[in-house]
Motif scaffolding. Structure first.
Motif, short mmCIF file in Angstrom:
data_model
loop_
_atom_site.label_atom_id
_atom_site.label_comp_id
_atom_site.label_asym_id
_atom_site.label_seq_id
_atom_site.Cartn_x
_atom_site.Cartn_y
_atom_site.Cartn_z
N GLU A 208 -1.78 55.38 48.65
CA GLU A 208 -1.20 55.59 47.33
C GLU A 208 -1.71 54.54 46.34
O GLU A 208 -2.02 54.85 45.18
CB GLU A 208 0.33 55.48 47.47
CG GLU A 208 1.12 56.28 46.48
CD GLU A 208 2.62 56.10 46.70
OE1 GLU A 208 3.26 57.08 47.06
OE2 GLU A 208 3.14 54.98 46.52
N HIS B 5 3.98 48.27 41.16
CA HIS B 5 4.23 49.24 42.23
C HIS B 5 3.84 48.65 43.59
O HIS B 5 4.55 48.80 44.58
CB HIS B 5 3.43 50.53 41.95
CG HIS B 5 3.96 51.73 42.66
ND1 HIS B 5 4.34 52.88 42.03
CD2 HIS B 5 4.17 51.95 43.98
CE1 HIS B 5 4.76 53.77 42.92
NE2 HIS B 5 4.66 53.22 44.12
N HIS C 243 6.09 48.01 47.06
CA HIS C 243 5.67 48.37 48.43
C HIS C 243 5.70 47.15 49.35
O HIS C 243 6.19 47.23 50.48
CB HIS C 243 4.23 48.93 48.42
CG HIS C 243 4.12 50.33 47.89
ND1 HIS C 243 2.91 50.94 47.65
CD2 HIS C 243 5.07 51.24 47.55
CE1 HIS C 243 3.12 52.16 47.21
NE2 HIS C 243 4.42 52.37 47.13
N HIS D 247 12.61 55.79 45.75
CA HIS D 247 11.26 55.37 45.36
C HIS D 247 10.44 56.56 44.83
O HIS D 247 9.74 56.45 43.83
CB HIS D 247 10.56 54.72 46.56
CG HIS D 247 9.19 54.19 46.23
ND1 HIS D 247 8.99 53.15 45.36
CD2 HIS D 247 7.96 54.58 46.65
CE1 HIS D 247 7.69 52.92 45.26
NE2 HIS D 247 7.04 53.77 46.04
N ASP E 267 7.39 56.57 42.20
CA ASP E 267 6.19 57.39 42.42
C ASP E 267 6.01 58.40 41.29
O ASP E 267 4.89 58.67 40.85
CB ASP E 267 6.29 58.14 43.76
CG ASP E 267 6.09 57.20 44.95
OD1 ASP E 267 5.62 56.07 44.74
OD2 ASP E 267 6.40 57.61 46.08
FE FE2 Z 1 5.00 54.33 46.14
#
Ligand code: FE2
Length: 156
Positions: free
Chosen positions: A61, A76, A80, A118, A123
């Motif tokens: 991702e 982001h 994670h 999330h 996302d």
């Molecule tokens: Fe993500």
């Protein structure tokens, strides 16, 4: 404890990402089955596979966001990394051997809640940009999937 059904509203509209998210939910369901069966070895095993797959998914991702020039990439990535630390901590807790199924239930609940929020809140933000970028980078996707997951199908 219930089996989690994938619902359409969790789809981001990027098939490669949606299939990876569905795979993570499948792993969470495997974990649920192992907890219900009170199979401690299976709980540890599923959690390890879930961790590996989720971390690979994050790496993929992040490559997509980077390729697309997503401006919130660093924030982001930080989300994670924090989640990865949390999973590793939970895994250590599980290995400590105290109340393994109690811990496994907490891990399962936390993973599921985190994943859903999330997808919905973080996302979802990269979707328009990543969609646009994917249209012109199909061969790049295959090679990146193979590099990270070891196969371009990435859901096995
Ligand atoms: Fe993500």
């Amino acid at each position: 404890m219930e089996i989690t059904e994938w619902t359409q509203d969790l789809n981001l509209g990027i098939e490669i990402i949606d299939s990876q998210h569905r795979r993570i939910v499948d792993y969470i369901n495997d974990l649920t089955h192992a907890i219900i069966a009170e199979n401690q070895a299976e709980v540890a095993d599923v959690l390890e596979r879930l961790r590996d797959y989720t971390f690979d998914h994050f790496a993929f991702e992040e490559q997509l966001m980077k390729k697309a020039g997503y401006e919130l990439l660093e924030a982001h990535q930080a989300v994670h990394r924090r989640f990865e630390e949390k999973v590793v901590r939970m895994q250590h807790e599980l290995q400590s051997g105290r109340d393994p199924f109690g811990i496994a239930r907490r891990v399962r609940t936390a993973l599921l809640a985190w994943l859903i929020q999330h997808i919905r809140h973080e996302d979802v933000d990269y979707v328009p940009l990543v969609k646009k970028s994917l249209k012109s980078n199909e061969s790049w996707i295959e090679s990146t999937l193979t590099r990270i997951f070891g196969s371009s199908s990435a859901t096995s």
